[in-house]
Motif scaffolding. Sequence first.
Motif, mmCIF file in Angstrom:
data_model
loop_
_atom_site.group_PDB
_atom_site.id
_atom_site.type_symbol
_atom_site.label_atom_id
_atom_site.label_comp_id
_atom_site.label_asym_id
_atom_site.label_seq_id
_atom_site.Cartn_x
_atom_site.Cartn_y
_atom_site.Cartn_z
ATOM 1 N N VAL A 1 -3.669 4.378 4.720
ATOM 2 C CA VAL A 1 -2.369 4.166 4.080
ATOM 3 C C VAL A 1 -2.573 3.345 2.817
ATOM 4 O O VAL A 1 -3.254 2.321 2.847
ATOM 5 N N LEU B 1 -2.217 10.677 -2.063
ATOM 6 C CA LEU B 1 -2.260 11.649 -0.971
ATOM 7 C C LEU B 1 -3.311 12.719 -1.239
ATOM 8 O O LEU B 1 -4.024 13.151 -0.324
ATOM 9 N N HIS C 1 -3.311 9.256 4.053
ATOM 10 C CA HIS C 1 -2.386 9.957 4.943
ATOM 11 C C HIS C 1 -0.937 9.628 4.598
ATOM 12 O O HIS C 1 -0.035 10.421 4.875
ATOM 13 N N ASP C 2 -0.721 8.434 4.038
ATOM 14 C CA ASP C 2 0.645 8.023 3.703
ATOM 15 C C ASP C 2 0.592 7.030 2.547
ATOM 16 O O ASP C 2 -0.465 6.432 2.260
ATOM 17 N N ALA D 1 3.681 2.830 9.081
ATOM 18 C CA ALA D 1 2.909 3.951 8.539
ATOM 19 C C ALA D 1 1.565 4.100 9.241
ATOM 20 O O ALA D 1 1.066 5.220 9.432
#
Length: 335
Positions: A186, A199, A204-205, A220
């Motif tokens: 993240v 991304l 992933h976030d 997250a």
Amino acid sequence: MRAAVMQGLHRPLTIETLPDPTPAEGELVVQVGRCGICGSDLHMTEDAAYGQGAGSVLGHEFAGEVVALGRGVEGLALGDRVAVSPLVSCGHCPACRAGNVSWCDTFGLQGGGYAEYALTRPNQCVRLPGSASLADGAIIEPLAVALHGVAMSGLTIGDKVLVLGAGPIGLAVAFWARRRGAGRVVVQDLAEWQRDRALAMGAHDFVVDAQDPVGAAGRALGGKADVVFECVGVPGLIEQAVQQVRARGSIVLLGLCTRPDTFNSFAMLSKEVRLITSAFFTAQEFVAALDALDRGAVEPRLLVTETIALAATPDVFESLRRRTHQCKVLIDPQG
């Protein structure tokens, strides 16, 4: 030659004509093809702690073509395309032979990439394969910095990773963490500018929440981070990272901060958090960053958002003091 030259702290760069460099024994001259503008370059024009001032030519992320060789230079030929490591060292002491060039007794940092030509040494040069462009050569240095931080972290397969800061180093950390098997990556920032790029590079976030950064990151990640990478370098982020990392997790400092910072050491101690500092990179990591590009990794090339002519450098340099959609701007001194 033309160069973008510092006029002093808090003053814009100007384009000047300087003497062409002549290599002494053991030196060579590179015609600079691409040079990245680094956030630390901006800091160097704002903070006396970096030791730069009027007359300095910045630029430590560069690649180009060898155009002159001093006496005694071996292993390189005129016309070779090379990426230049900015880590100056003797090249033959035990630290240098082991690749730990930043621990050489003669260690120093090289700039000079904001110019048509730059002096350097053969032990700082790595030949570019045919698959790599000069632009690739210019992003190897930040990739190596990020790789060193990930290597220092002790990251293991499946770890939850939080990256604070979506600048080039933070995004490169996300790339390497995902490539090395992190279970969830993240990236957290104060603005949305780099969401899509993060991304695409492996995160992933992407989290933006100024009101509740700790809670947002935890949601997250699905819990506390195993490793937090601080890639900004502003006071207060170490304390935030302590809140975001799990017990016995690790915090890696990659952001350059010359201002005093305070944090609650009791909170860190009570969780037995490891605080790791990461500076520069090894010679092997510099080569490994190039190898990743040579083997087909396309994600790091997403860092580059614009290539400018040398004449545009002063204006673009000043514009980068404000957060925008830009990530890594490259200078083409021959353009």
